[in-house]
Design an enzyme around this catalytic site. Structure first.
Site, PDB file in Angstrom:
ATOM      1  N   TRP A  44       4.422  31.400 -47.420  1.00 23.97           N
ATOM      2  CA  TRP A  44       3.759  32.073 -48.364  1.00 23.97           C
ATOM      3  C   TRP A  44       4.731  33.959 -47.926  1.00 23.97           C
ATOM      4  O   TRP A  44       4.238  33.739 -46.848  1.00 23.97           O
ATOM      5  CB  TRP A  44       2.200  32.681 -48.391  1.00 23.97           C
ATOM      6  CG  TRP A  44       1.259  33.538 -48.865  1.00 23.97           C
ATOM      7  CD1 TRP A  44       1.076  34.021 -50.345  1.00 23.97           C
ATOM      8  CD2 TRP A  44       0.461  34.526 -48.400  1.00 23.97           C
ATOM      9  NE1 TRP A  44       0.871  34.580 -50.661  1.00 23.97           N
ATOM     10  CE2 TRP A  44      -0.034  34.996 -49.704  1.00 23.97           C
ATOM     11  CE3 TRP A  44       0.425  34.627 -46.868  1.00 23.97           C
ATOM     12  CZ2 TRP A  44      -1.066  36.726 -48.428  1.00 23.97           C
ATOM     13  CZ3 TRP A  44      -0.663  35.735 -46.533  1.00 23.97           C
ATOM     14  CH2 TRP A  44      -1.270  36.541 -47.717  1.00 23.97           C
ATOM     15  N   HIS A  66     -24.249  56.852 -61.420  1.00 17.95           N
ATOM     16  CA  HIS A  66     -23.333  57.839 -60.054  1.00 17.95           C
ATOM     17  C   HIS A  66     -22.021  57.595 -60.519  1.00 17.95           C
ATOM     18  O   HIS A  66     -21.513  58.102 -59.116  1.00 17.95           O
ATOM     19  CB  HIS A  66     -23.971  58.146 -58.734  1.00 17.95           C
ATOM     20  CG  HIS A  66     -25.374  58.260 -58.890  1.00 17.95           C
ATOM     21  ND1 HIS A  66     -26.557  59.025 -58.408  1.00 17.95           N
ATOM     22  CD2 HIS A  66     -26.444  57.318 -58.773  1.00 17.95           C
ATOM     23  CE1 HIS A  66     -27.536  59.566 -58.346  1.00 17.95           C
ATOM     24  NE2 HIS A  66     -27.737  57.598 -58.684  1.00 17.95           N
ATOM     25  N   LYS A 117     -13.992  36.784 -57.709  1.00 13.79           N
ATOM     26  CA  LYS A 117     -13.864  35.761 -58.461  1.00 13.79           C
ATOM     27  C   LYS A 117     -13.168  35.907 -59.618  1.00 13.79           C
ATOM     28  O   LYS A 117     -11.868  35.146 -59.301  1.00 13.79           O
ATOM     29  CB  LYS A 117     -14.770  34.636 -58.532  1.00 13.79           C
ATOM     30  CG  LYS A 117     -15.372  33.717 -58.081  1.00 13.79           C
ATOM     31  CD  LYS A 117     -14.065  33.004 -57.016  1.00 13.79           C
ATOM     32  CE  LYS A 117     -14.272  32.473 -55.395  1.00 13.79           C
ATOM     33  NZ  LYS A 117     -14.170  34.035 -54.531  1.00 13.79           N
ATOM     34  N   ASN A 177       5.030  29.780 -38.784  1.00 10.52           N
ATOM     35  CA  ASN A 177       3.575  30.232 -39.570  1.00 10.52           C
ATOM     36  C   ASN A 177       3.359  31.370 -38.291  1.00 10.52           C
ATOM     37  O   ASN A 177       3.296  31.492 -37.458  1.00 10.52           O
ATOM     38  CB  ASN A 177       2.816  29.595 -40.377  1.00 10.52           C
ATOM     39  CG  ASN A 177       2.551  28.097 -40.656  1.00 10.52           C
ATOM     40  OD1 ASN A 177       3.842  28.118 -41.370  1.00 10.52           O
ATOM     41  ND2 ASN A 177       1.720  27.500 -41.143  1.00 10.52           N
ATOM     42  N   GLY A 178       3.256  32.439 -39.252  1.00 10.72           N
ATOM     43  CA  GLY A 178       2.348  33.980 -38.031  1.00 10.72           C
ATOM     44  C   GLY A 178       4.080  35.041 -38.371  1.00 10.72           C
ATOM     45  O   GLY A 178       4.600  34.721 -39.509  1.00 10.72           O
ATOM     46  N   LYS A 223      -4.829  30.752 -49.063  1.00  8.77           N
ATOM     47  CA  LYS A 223      -6.063  30.001 -48.342  1.00  8.77           C
ATOM     48  C   LYS A 223      -6.934  30.876 -47.503  1.00  8.77           C
ATOM     49  O   LYS A 223      -7.864  31.074 -47.037  1.00  8.77           O
ATOM     50  CB  LYS A 223      -5.927  28.699 -48.640  1.00  8.77           C
ATOM     51  CG  LYS A 223      -7.920  27.827 -48.432  1.00  8.77           C
ATOM     52  CD  LYS A 223      -8.388  28.268 -49.590  1.00  8.77           C
ATOM     53  CE  LYS A 223      -9.566  27.454 -49.544  1.00  8.77           C
ATOM     54  NZ  LYS A 223     -10.884  28.071 -50.509  1.00  8.77           N
ATOM     55  N   ARG A 268      -1.727  26.637 -48.952  1.00  7.18           N
ATOM     56  CA  ARG A 268      -1.417  27.734 -48.472  1.00  7.18           C
ATOM     57  C   ARG A 268      -0.213  28.673 -48.063  1.00  7.18           C
ATOM     58  O   ARG A 268      -0.499  29.563 -47.497  1.00  7.18           O
ATOM     59  CB  ARG A 268      -1.203  26.875 -47.025  1.00  7.18           C
ATOM     60  CG  ARG A 268      -2.462  26.173 -46.471  1.00  7.18           C
ATOM     61  CD  ARG A 268      -2.414  25.209 -45.380  1.00  7.18           C
ATOM     62  NE  ARG A 268      -1.935  26.315 -44.117  1.00  7.18           N
ATOM     63  CZ  ARG A 268      -2.888  27.042 -42.953  1.00  7.18           C
ATOM     64  NH1 ARG A 268      -3.495  26.893 -42.778  1.00  7.18           N
ATOM     65  NH2 ARG A 268      -2.286  27.913 -42.452  1.00  7.18           N
ATOM     66  N   GLU A 326     -19.074  39.345 -55.172  1.00  8.94           N
ATOM     67  CA  GLU A 326     -18.509  37.665 -55.320  1.00  8.94           C
ATOM     68  C   GLU A 326     -18.099  37.607 -56.611  1.00  8.94           C
ATOM     69  O   GLU A 326     -16.659  36.849 -57.018  1.00  8.94           O
ATOM     70  CB  GLU A 326     -19.522  36.171 -54.792  1.00  8.94           C
ATOM     71  CG  GLU A 326     -18.855  35.389 -54.841  1.00  8.94           C
ATOM     72  CD  GLU A 326     -17.382  34.810 -53.740  1.00  8.94           C
ATOM     73  OE1 GLU A 326     -16.775  33.770 -53.917  1.00  8.94           O
ATOM     74  OE2 GLU A 326     -17.232  35.742 -52.933  1.00  8.94           O
ATOM     75  N   CYS A 368       1.137  30.365 -44.557  1.00 10.78           N
ATOM     76  CA  CYS A 368       1.592  29.276 -45.124  1.00 10.78           C
ATOM     77  C   CYS A 368       1.545  27.823 -44.342  1.00 10.78           C
ATOM     78  O   CYS A 368       1.130  27.951 -43.834  1.00 10.78           O
ATOM     79  CB  CYS A 368       3.735  29.268 -44.055  1.00 10.78           C
ATOM     80  SG  CYS A 368       3.895  31.112 -44.816  1.00 10.78           S
ATOM     81  N   GLU A 398      -9.441  37.672 -58.879  1.00 10.49           N
ATOM     82  CA  GLU A 398      -8.585  36.908 -58.123  1.00 10.49           C
ATOM     83  C   GLU A 398      -7.419  35.521 -58.620  1.00 10.49           C
ATOM     84  O   GLU A 398      -6.347  35.187 -58.322  1.00 10.49           O
ATOM     85  CB  GLU A 398      -9.576  35.247 -56.986  1.00 10.49           C
ATOM     86  CG  GLU A 398      -9.861  36.346 -55.771  1.00 10.49           C
ATOM     87  CD  GLU A 398     -10.643  35.210 -54.750  1.00 10.49           C
ATOM     88  OE1 GLU A 398     -10.239  35.642 -54.029  1.00 10.49           O
ATOM     89  OE2 GLU A 398     -11.471  34.704 -55.358  1.00 10.49           O
TER      90      GLU A 398
END
Length: 605
Positions: A74, A503, A484, A100-101, A600, A27, A480, A2, A487
């Site tokens: 968030w 395999h 991406k 936040n937290g 983020k 955020r 990566e 957040c 995401e």
């Protein structure tokens, strides 16, 4: 995580708060709200949804006042609803709080408060905080003391800011979650991240764990939980406020992809001398690492992929190096001691899992060298040494330019380590590496201007799934690329070392599962062989390579990068994959800068 914003001493408090929330929306964007002390009480406006919905819900004549706080959320406790949006208040509306937290003992606190007649209206852990402050106010304590007493009851992590009726003051504190004070002429700001107020001031004070900041129109002061004063140091942030805007771009992500050449020039500036093959890193003198024989990288997400790249560079030089996902790192089981160098890699410097792994390594005796983008971040302050990647602010949730800058920084750091640690074999062609590194921004610019990624993305946008393969340094790039893609497109994407394909993963291959094969470096021929096996099962092959002739009959599509040193080919290939992800997501009309369920900086474990 957040976002928090607060301001004191401005004439247009509501608009200042809303601008700050817009800057922080990367955020958190499930819900948002503001609270303003207008001299006759606290007025609160909040809504589920994004910041623009709160802005639209404000009255034509918003409340005036010189003290206010805001939040963009968030979700952790409770779904994104109007009731769960911050700020939260006590039943009488005398105290408003943003947080936040995670308050780990909130169930116990809530039960105790409900037993005394308090009624709660949200599902959040945060709501216990204004109730606690009000409880101590009712007991006759002064606001500052009531705030500190409430903090003493909290267990868990928090960055919290509170305003209290008839007080022209913001009280704030941090424990495990970032908080920073901004200082301007006659005005003061409080935020979870500098971009919230960067267009107004770049002079800041970072709070440490256990510190409390009191901000009012006359200034700010710092204290500990007991109320004893603390000296604070004002730092100046070098970031340009223009860097935090989109400019003419539709999305921050595309802007940040396009500005990678500039970011890389900043990363290498003053650090390399191709003529002598030497590297200089932020005051780390020659011999600084001669006492270490084991290197542990700890990181999460994109930073983990950069760390994986870095670990392979060190392994090639004979250094015992391993990249760990920070959430799975256990220093006690990794034989960590004072001969271990722990390297936390974190864009924000605030990633909770990485900070926890870093602390565990330090407790076991390791020396820590943080690789981060943010001066003043928790990682930078807690590490024994810090190397900054110098990428500038990155707003898009999906990391792009910071990955490139992290890898280049780790390449330089790996060279320093290989030179210092006994028994290693530094590359004898490193002058060629540095010459290629000096050309890298221009090579990357060529990729941006010539890429066929848009066409590739549109051709395969309706596929069932996407597979990414590579070997050695191509493998972190494959990981990566898949990250991406998933995401920001929300489509299924997986990555494998090329040799793993036969395999098990070949069972996933169909004509509707394109395979992005990163054919770079010395082992490209093996990757081509594995891609050929997949093609024989019907998979379309998108070949990412620096050779126009390589895989001529194999590739259904080709994304070409300029020829360069093998250590850097992966970075150019990665930019092609970033562009494919971007154009696919744009074609699918996704929220590219704010992908669902993601934030983020993840500042809770």
């Amino acid at each position: 995580m957040c976002g928090i914003i607060g301001c004191v001493g401005t004439d247009e408090t509501v608009s200042t708060l809303m601008d700050g929330l817009s800057n922080l929306e990367y955020r958190g964007y499930d819900s948002a709200g503001v609270a303003v002390q207008n001299g006759s009480g606290i007025k609160t406006f909040k809504r589920a949804g994004n910041v623009s919905e709160v802005r639209d819900a404000l009255p034509d004549d918003p409340p005036s006042g010189t003290v206010g706080i805001g939040h963009t959320r968030w979700s952790t406790h409770g779904p994104p609803t109007d009731q769960n949006a911050h700020p939260h208040t006590d039943p009488e509306g005398r105290v408003a709080v943003v947080h936040n937290g995670v308050i780990e003992n909130y169930d116990k606190l809530r039960s105790q408060l409900e037993a005394t007649g308090n009624q709660f209206v949200s599902d959040t852990d945060t709501e216990v905080i204004p109730h606690l402050i009000a409880h101590y106010l009712d007991g006759g304590l002064e606001p500052e003391t009531a705030f500190r007493r409430a903090l003493e009851r909290l267990e868990g992590s928090y960055a919290v800011a509170a305003i209290i009726e008839e007080e022209e003051t913001i009280l704030s504190a941090r424990h495990g979650t970032p908080l920073v004070v901004g200082i301007d002429d006659g005005a003061f700001f409080l935020a979870s991240d500098v971009p919230a107020f960067l267009e107004r001031t770049s002079d800041v004070v970072y709070l440490e764990d256990g510190e409390i900041a009191r901000v009012d129109p006359d200034g700010f002061s710092m204290m500990d939980i007991k109320g004893d004063p603390i000296e604070s140091e004002i730092e100046h942030i070098e970031w340009d406020a223009k860097e935090t805007g989109k400019g003419s771009y539709d999305h921050y992500m595309l802007k940040e992809i396009d500005t990678q050449p500039t970011a890389l020039r900043q990363t290498i500036e003053g650090r390399i001398d191709p003529e002598t093959g030497s590297v200089s890193l932020d005051g780390l003198e020659a011999g600084a690492f001669e006492d270490y024989d084991q290197v542990d990288f700890v990181a999460c997400g994109t930073s983990y992929h950069a760390a994986l790249y870095g670990s392979k560079l060190l392994q090639d030089a004979g250094v015992e190096a391993t990249a760990y996902r920070a959430s799975e790192y256990g220093a006690s089981s990794n034989l960590v001691d004072d001969s271990t160098l722990a390297i936390p890699v974190t864009q924000s410097g605030e990633t909770a899992d990485t900070l926890s792994a870093m602390a565990e390594a330090a407790e076991a005796g390791a020396t820590t060298v943080a690789v981060t983008n943010v001066m003043g971040s928790t990682a930078a302050r807690r590490a024994d040494e810090t190397v900054f990647i110098r990428a500038g602010p990155e707003i898009g949730v999906a990391a792009t330019k910071t990955f490139s800058s992290q890898v280049v920084t780790l390449l330089l750091l790996a060279r320093r380590l290989a030179e210092d640690i006994d028994g290693t074999e530094p590359r004898d062609d490193f002058d060629e590496v540095l010459a290629a590194l000096e050309r890298l921004p221009d090579d990357l610019q060529y990729v941006l201007e010539s890429s066929d990624a848009r066409s590739v993305a549109h051709d395969y946008v309706d596929s069932e799934a996407y597979l990414f393969i590579g070997r050695h340094l191509g493998f972190p790039v494959a990981k990566e690329g898949a990250l991406k893609f998933k995401e920001i497109t929300y489509e299924h994407a997986e990555s494998f070392t090329s040799g793993r394909l036969k395999h098990g993963p070949l069972a996933l291959v169909t004509p509707s599962t394109p395979i992005f094969a990163i054919a770079t470096g010395e082992e490209r021929s093996k990757t081509l062989t594995n891609a050929t096996e997949a093609k024989s099962r019907g998979a379309p092959i998108v070949l990412v390579t620096d050779d126009e002739e390589t895989g001529a009959e194999l590739a259904d599509k080709r994304l070409t990068v300029p020829e360069t040193h093998e250590l850097l080919e992966g970075l150019l290939a990665n930019v092609q994959l970033q562009l494919v992800s971007y154009y696919a997501a744009n074609r699918l009309d996704r929220e590219i800068d704010k992908p669902r369920n993601l934030a983020k900086s993840v500042t809770v474990e």
